[in-house]
Design a protein around this motif. Structure first.
Motif, PDB file in Angstrom:
ATOM      1  N   THR A  74       0.693  -1.224   0.033  1.00  0.00           N
ATOM      2  CA  THR A  74       0.059  -0.131   0.129  1.00  0.00           C
ATOM      3  C   THR A  74       0.966   1.182   0.070  1.00  0.00           C
ATOM      4  N   SER A  75       0.352   2.265  -0.327  1.00  0.00           N
ATOM      5  CA  SER A  75       0.966   3.636  -0.413  1.00  0.00           C
ATOM      6  C   SER A  75       1.473   4.066   0.977  1.00  0.00           C
ATOM      7  N   GLU A  76       0.583   3.853   2.067  1.00  0.00           N
ATOM      8  CA  GLU A  76       0.722   4.139   3.244  1.00  0.00           C
ATOM      9  C   GLU A  76       1.853   3.513   3.900  1.00  0.00           C
ATOM     10  N   ALA A  77       2.090   1.948   3.449  1.00  0.00           N
ATOM     11  CA  ALA A  77       3.515   1.240   3.882  1.00  0.00           C
ATOM     12  C   ALA A  77       4.643   1.872   3.239  1.00  0.00           C
ATOM     13  N   LYS A  78       4.478   2.136   1.915  1.00  0.00           N
ATOM     14  CA  LYS A  78       5.618   2.772   1.324  1.00  0.00           C
ATOM     15  C   LYS A  78       6.058   4.170   1.900  1.00  0.00           C
TER      16      LYS A  78
END
Length: 103
Positions: A74-78
């Motif tokens: 996900t973009s949040e993890a990245k």
């Protein structure tokens, strides 16, 4: 449950580290989809009373390995990973583990 564990060595500037970790990094990480729980432990010393080479431990819980893998895409993890490398890339060790029931 699957855990991603972040183990941090002693930072050069603890005050600056804490400010960034608790004010910026932890809130970014807390937004990762599928993250069930995040526990942060500040290492206060060794059993013999000395200072530990480690400063902080963060355990991030996911329902399964599949949920963890999906969350990491996900973009949040990245965003969390990018932020982590910007302020603690040289002092953090990341691990993935599975909780074991010891009945």
């Amino acid at each position: 449950m699957i855990k991603m564990i972040a183990l941090y060595k002693q930072p050069k500037d603890k005050e600056k580290f804490d400010e960034h970790y608790f004010g910026t990094h932890a809130p970014i990480t807390a937004k990762i989809p599928g993250l069930r729980k995040m526990e942060v432990t500040k290492i206060t010393g060794t059993p013999m009373g000395g200072e530990s080479e480690y400063y902080l431990l963060c355990e991030m819980y996911y329902d399964s390995y599949e949920a963890f893998k999906a969350a990491m895409k996900t973009s949040e993890a990245k965003a969390s990973g990018k932020d982590l490398m910007s302020f603690a890339g040289d002092i953090v060790t990341l691990m993935v583990g599975e909780e074991v029931k010891n009945d």
